[in-house]
Write a protein that holds these residues in place. Structure first.
Motif, PDB file in Angstrom:
ATOM      1  N   ARG A  44      27.502  28.502  26.944  1.00 17.28           N
ATOM      2  CA  ARG A  44      27.681  29.107  28.269  1.00 17.28           C
ATOM      3  C   ARG A  44      28.188  30.538  28.170  1.00 17.28           C
ATOM      4  O   ARG A  44      28.184  31.281  29.154  1.00 17.28           O
ATOM      5  N   ASP A  98      20.700  26.873  34.101  1.00 13.83           N
ATOM      6  CA  ASP A  98      20.266  25.811  33.195  1.00 13.83           C
ATOM      7  C   ASP A  98      19.845  24.566  33.964  1.00 13.83           C
ATOM      8  O   ASP A  98      20.457  23.498  33.877  1.00 13.83           O
ATOM      9  N   GLY A 148      22.991  24.683  27.766  1.00 14.67           N
ATOM     10  CA  GLY A 148      22.765  26.085  28.115  1.00 14.67           C
ATOM     11  C   GLY A 148      21.600  26.706  27.371  1.00 14.67           C
ATOM     12  O   GLY A 148      21.656  27.867  26.987  1.00 14.67           O
TER      13      GLY A 148
END
Length: 523
Positions: A31, A111, A122
């Motif tokens: 992320r 995502d 991710g």
């Protein structure tokens, strides 16, 4: 730093390492792909600025920051990089636009699948940001390449990240647009490959047989062969540029691709076409360049008018910007093949200024579309009061695109037209009509989207956020600075223009501003 520090290699390697780092982020750490990618791109921007300070502007017509290493000696292939003033401006444009694109796309590519299911890990963020960094490395490398085979490899390699950026992250027609882009580009590359092979066979050959410096002036070709090889290179570059009539991939791609991808594709990658004409076609094939120039000038003028006329009739905002670029690239090609130092300077500077103005237009259009949910111009209206900062930035970018005095594109377009007028008055006069048409497609679009009665469903749209202002702010600042003080950029492209004319073997035609009186006074 050491005097011979490998700046260009560093600028190529850093984004590749950054892409590998982003791709290797484990599990939940993915992320953080966006901030890591932005940090790498900003580091690249700083390194690019430092490298620019190592460049001697007084010798901008020579290749600097050079490195040459054996790569495949048996085939005459070298890893050779170096930039003159024109190459440096395009490298700097690449490292400037990349972090802006990444920051602009901060909230894009979530995502989730098309069916709404969450993607674990991710992967979309990681993939997109890694592709952008890989593309940045290729952009820097292709504008630095001083070996024809190395240039060709990069010319083709750039297709890979762009194809996936369009096909995996674009809109509804992304697969069609990606395949069309790939087919056009591969077709041009295949023809160019035949020219590359022929070039080596008629050159000095040896371990460094593909070095541009070893090929210029040392090709043992008949006139017919030189013209055929020139056409092979020119066709590939005309597709990339894009010029009429091999431009049709661009509007479809711009409409379907993510906006950030269009910024890099149109703002930077398409310059590979005009850069190749300037740095490969002209010095390698001077006789063929002179032979083909009249026809190419006609094609350039058609591109100017055709692109502008089709832009006026567009309903989709992204397709409109794409067609404006067809027109602008016509000006660049016109300036290159007019063969005057002023026009070549203008064309070289135009490549930089077009990247700034068109990049800003795409980015602001992307911000607008993200808010309204539509790219149709008729779905907007009255937004000047709702989102005044967004409207103002769009207007400034649009005014730069139409070459308003005081903004950077004016300087380059003026130089192209004045320089061309000295060599080909008819082409310059007809091309000047494109300036009027540009005013129409920019001002009519602004009128339809931002003035007039507003739409109730758009009355609560948010204006540009602080992040978005930081994205477009540097581009607008650059357009204003280079509009009022273009000397730093002109100093980089002036000497390369003179060197180009020497390679082509034509006498410069300076524009005459006034005729001296009989007594010798020029007051």
């Amino acid at each position: 730093m050491p005097a011979q520090f490998p700046w260009l290699t560093t600028l190529i390697v850093v984004p590749l390492v950054g892409a590998a780092l982003v791709w290797a982020l484990p599990g939940a750490a993915r992320r953080h792909a966006r901030p890591v990618a932005v940090a790498v791109a900003l580091l690249e921007l700083v390194l690019g600025a430092v490298a620019a300070f190592s460049f001697d502007t007084a010798s901008a017509g020579t290749q600097q920051l050079t490195e040459t290493h054996a790569w495949i000696p048996s085939l005459g292939v070298s890893y050779a990089v170096g930039v003159n003033g024109v190459g440096l401006t395009l490298v700097l444009l690449s490292v400037l636009l990349t972090p802006l694109v990444l920051i602009a796309a901060w909230r894009e590519h979530p995502d989730v699948h098309e069916d709404g299911l969450q993607v674990i890990g991710g992967s979309r963020i990681r993939t997109y940001t890694a592709l952008v960094l890989v593309l940045e490395a290729f952009m820097v490398a292709v504008f630095s390449a001083r070996d024809v085979f190395f240039f060709y490899v990069l010319f083709e390699a750039m297709l890979v990240p762009v194809y996936f950026m369009i096909g995996s992250f674009g809109g509804l027609q992304r697969r069609y647009a990606a395949i069309k882009f790939l087919i056009f580009s591969l077709a041009g590359g295949l023809v160019m490959l035949a020219g590359v092979i022929t070039l080596y066979l008629h050159g000095p050959q040896g371990p460094q047989g593909f070095l541009i410096d070893n090929l210029v002036g040392h090709l043992d070709m008949s006139v017919t062969t030189q013209r055929l090889v020139f056409l092979a290179f020119f066709l590939a570059f005309a597709i990339k540029a894009p010029m009429w009539p091999v431009h049709t991939w661009l509007p479809d791609t711009a409409e379907a691709a993510p906006v950030g991808t269009s910024v890099l594709l149109v703002g930077v990658l398409d310059k590979v076409g005009t850069f190749g004409m300037l740095t490969l076609c002209l010095p390698l094939f001077p006789e063929a360049s002179r032979w083909a120039a009249p026809v190419i000038i006609v094609l350039a003028v058609i591109s100017i008018l055709y692109g502008a006329l089709l832009a006026i009739g567009q309903e989709n905002l992204l397709r409109l910007i794409a067609y404006t670029s067809v027109s602008h690239f016509g000006f660049i090609v016109l300036g290159i093949f007019a063969f005057t130092s002023v026009s070549v300077q203008g064309a070289s500077l135009y490549m930089l200024n077009h990247g700034l103005s068109t990049g800003a237009l795409f980015l602001v259009a992307g911000f607008l579309i993200a808010r309204s949910g539509s790219a149709k111009i008729s779905d907007h209206g009255g937004l000047q009061k709702v989102v005044p900062v967004l409207a103002g930035t769009f207007l400034v970018a649009g005014l730069s695109a139409l070459s308003l005095p005081g903004l950077s594109t004016f300087v380059s377009e003026f130089l192209v037209l004045v320089g061309t007028f000295g060599a080909n008055k008819a082409a310059a006069v007809v091309a000047a009509v494109g300036v009027i048409l540009a005013a129409l497609y920019v001002l009519l679009t602004y009128q339809r989207a931002f003035t007039g009665p507003g739409r109730e469903e758009l009355s609560s749209l948010p204006d540009l956020s602080a992040r978005e202002r930081w994205v477009v702010g540097p581009l607008i600042a650059a357009m204003l600075v280079l509009g009022f003080f273009p000397a730093p950029a002109l100093n980089l492209v002036r000497d390369p223009a003179s060197v180009t004319l020497e390679h082509v073997g034509v006498a410069d035609v300076a524009p005459t501003l006034a005729s001296p009186s009989d007594d010798g006074s020029n007051q």
